[in-house]
Design a protein around this motif. Structure first.
Motif, PDB file in Angstrom:
ATOM      1  N   ALA A  13       0.788  -1.228   0.000  1.00 16.35           N
ATOM      2  CA  ALA A  13       0.000   0.000   0.000  1.00 16.35           C
ATOM      3  C   ALA A  13       0.824   1.283   0.000  1.00 16.35           C
ATOM      4  N   VAL A  14       1.669   1.471   1.010  1.00 17.84           N
ATOM      5  CA  VAL A  14       2.397   2.736   1.129  1.00 17.84           C
ATOM      6  C   VAL A  14       3.383   2.906  -0.017  1.00 17.84           C
TER       7      VAL A  14
ATOM      8  N   TRP B  23      -0.585  10.258   8.455  1.00 14.68           N
ATOM      9  CA  TRP B  23      -1.551   9.220   8.845  1.00 14.68           C
ATOM     10  C   TRP B  23      -1.323   7.935   8.049  1.00 14.68           C
ATOM     11  N   VAL B  24      -1.071   8.066   6.752  1.00 23.37           N
ATOM     12  CA  VAL B  24      -0.894   6.893   5.892  1.00 23.37           C
ATOM     13  C   VAL B  24       0.276   6.037   6.377  1.00 23.37           C
TER      14      VAL B  24
ATOM     15  N   LEU C 231      -0.763   3.627   9.155  1.00 24.91           N
ATOM     16  CA  LEU C 231      -1.879   2.702   8.994  1.00 24.91           C
ATOM     17  C   LEU C 231      -1.388   1.311   8.591  1.00 24.91           C
TER      18      LEU C 231
ATOM     19  N   ASN D  17      -1.575  -2.062   6.370  1.00 24.36           N
ATOM     20  CA  ASN D  17      -1.871  -2.221   4.943  1.00 24.36           C
ATOM     21  C   ASN D  17      -3.341  -2.507   4.685  1.00 24.36           C
TER      22      ASN D  17
ATOM     23  N   THR E 118      -5.988  -1.751   6.413  1.00 28.61           N
ATOM     24  CA  THR E 118      -6.795  -0.552   6.630  1.00 28.61           C
ATOM     25  C   THR E 118      -6.630   0.425   5.470  1.00 28.61           C
ATOM     26  N   LEU E 119      -5.400   0.576   4.997  1.00 30.21           N
ATOM     27  CA  LEU E 119      -5.135   1.505   3.901  1.00 30.21           C
ATOM     28  C   LEU E 119      -5.790   1.025   2.605  1.00 30.21           C
ATOM     29  N   TYR E 120      -5.773  -0.281   2.353  1.00 26.35           N
ATOM     30  CA  TYR E 120      -6.449  -0.803   1.167  1.00 26.35           C
ATOM     31  C   TYR E 120      -7.938  -0.445   1.193  1.00 26.35           C
TER      32      TYR E 120
ATOM     33  N   ILE F 102      -8.391   3.307   0.562  1.00 23.35           N
ATOM     34  CA  ILE F 102      -8.186   3.615  -0.854  1.00 23.35           C
ATOM     35  C   ILE F 102      -9.396   3.179  -1.669  1.00 23.35           C
TER      36      ILE F 102
ATOM     37  N   VAL G 195      -3.293  10.490   0.636  1.00 25.25           N
ATOM     38  CA  VAL G 195      -3.668   9.096   0.889  1.00 25.25           C
ATOM     39  C   VAL G 195      -3.600   8.270  -0.389  1.00 25.25           C
TER      40      VAL G 195
END
Length: 262
Positions: free
Chosen positions: A43-44, A98-99, A102, A104, A106-108, A111, A158
């Motif tokens: 993600a990041v 924030w990103v 987080l 992965n 949660t970030l998915y 997004i 984000v």
């Protein structure tokens, strides 16, 4: 990964740029799910790569925009630029911060939700934004502009996008600009906003992905820039309404794939 070969990277950038060119943007909202679902970046890493490529693609559009709207006319609306930047610079920094914290998964999901938002905004801005205008005082434009800029800065960080798909309808609604002028003003806001987000991402160890994947980035960038020009040409051949429905559908499909990405 085999999928990150030079040819594959160029073709991926070409497809992304073409889709973006069809709606007058750089295609970052289509590039991000491709980086995650097809090229296999976590993600990041995907967000950082998307942010850098978005910055270069948008910056390359400045000379072309200068032929459409003279810089002096853009600068005469500097109230719009500075009002939105007052919020977007802070939002971009905090969003990137924030990103990086987080998980992965949660970030998915975040997004995926934002991709759905992009699809809705894409359709709404085309069919309805031009028919809606607010009569706001200077103070109201200032307050709403800063708040909108902050939210757009967060979203841009984000997703690693320039934020033009959100900036353009915002500028049209709050400040009464036509869509052509709004596009040029959006670039002047998005470039500093992206730099602010990158300044925060640069402090994260995962920023090293830019060095590790520099060949991939260069080939995808080249494809993206060529694709933007190709997409703008294709737009003259394909009905706009049909294009927008297809692109919105692609964003929704991408949202589904990213949400369920392992």
């Amino acid at each position: 990964m085999q999928r990150r070969s030079d040819v594959s990277s160029f073709l991926g950038g070409l497809s992304v740029g073409s889709l973006g060119g069809l709606i007058g943007l750089g295609g970052a909202e289509f590039r991000l799910p491709l980086l995650i679902s097809f090229y296999g970046f976590v993600a990041v890493q995907a967000v950082i790569l998307n942010k850098v490529m978005s910055l270069v693609v948008v910056a390359s559009a400045i000379p072309l925009r200068g032929q459409v709207v003279d810089f002096s006319e853009v600068w005469s609306h500097n109230e719009v630029i500075f009002t939105l930047l007052a919020g977007s610079l802070i939002g971009a920094w905090l969003g990137a911060d924030w990103v990086t914290k987080l998980a992965n998964r949660t970030l998915y999901r975040l997004i995926a939700g934002l991709l759905v938002l992009m699809a809705v905004v894409l359709l709404w801005s085309h069919y309805f934004a031009g028919d809606v205008q607010f009569e706001l005082s200077f103070q109201e434009r200032l307050i709403f502009g800063i708040l909108a800029g902050f939210a757009i800065g967060v979203v841009a960080s984000v997703m690693g996008v320039a934020g033009g798909e959100l900036l353009i309808p915002t500028i049209m609604l709050l400040f009464g600009a036509d869509i052509i002028l709004a596009g040029s003003l959006a670039i002047m806001v998005s470039l500093p906003t992206m730099l602010a987000g990158l300044a925060r991402y640069r402090r994260d160890p995962r920023f090293i992905v830019l060095v590790e994947q520099k060949r991939f980035v260069l080939w995808m960038l080249l494809g993206s820039i060529v694709g933007v020009a190709l997409g703008a040409w294709l737009l003259t051949l394909i009905p706009t309404d049909y294009v927008l429905m297809v692109l919105a559908g692609l964003l929704l499909l991408s949202a589904y794939k990213v949400y369920h990405h392992d």
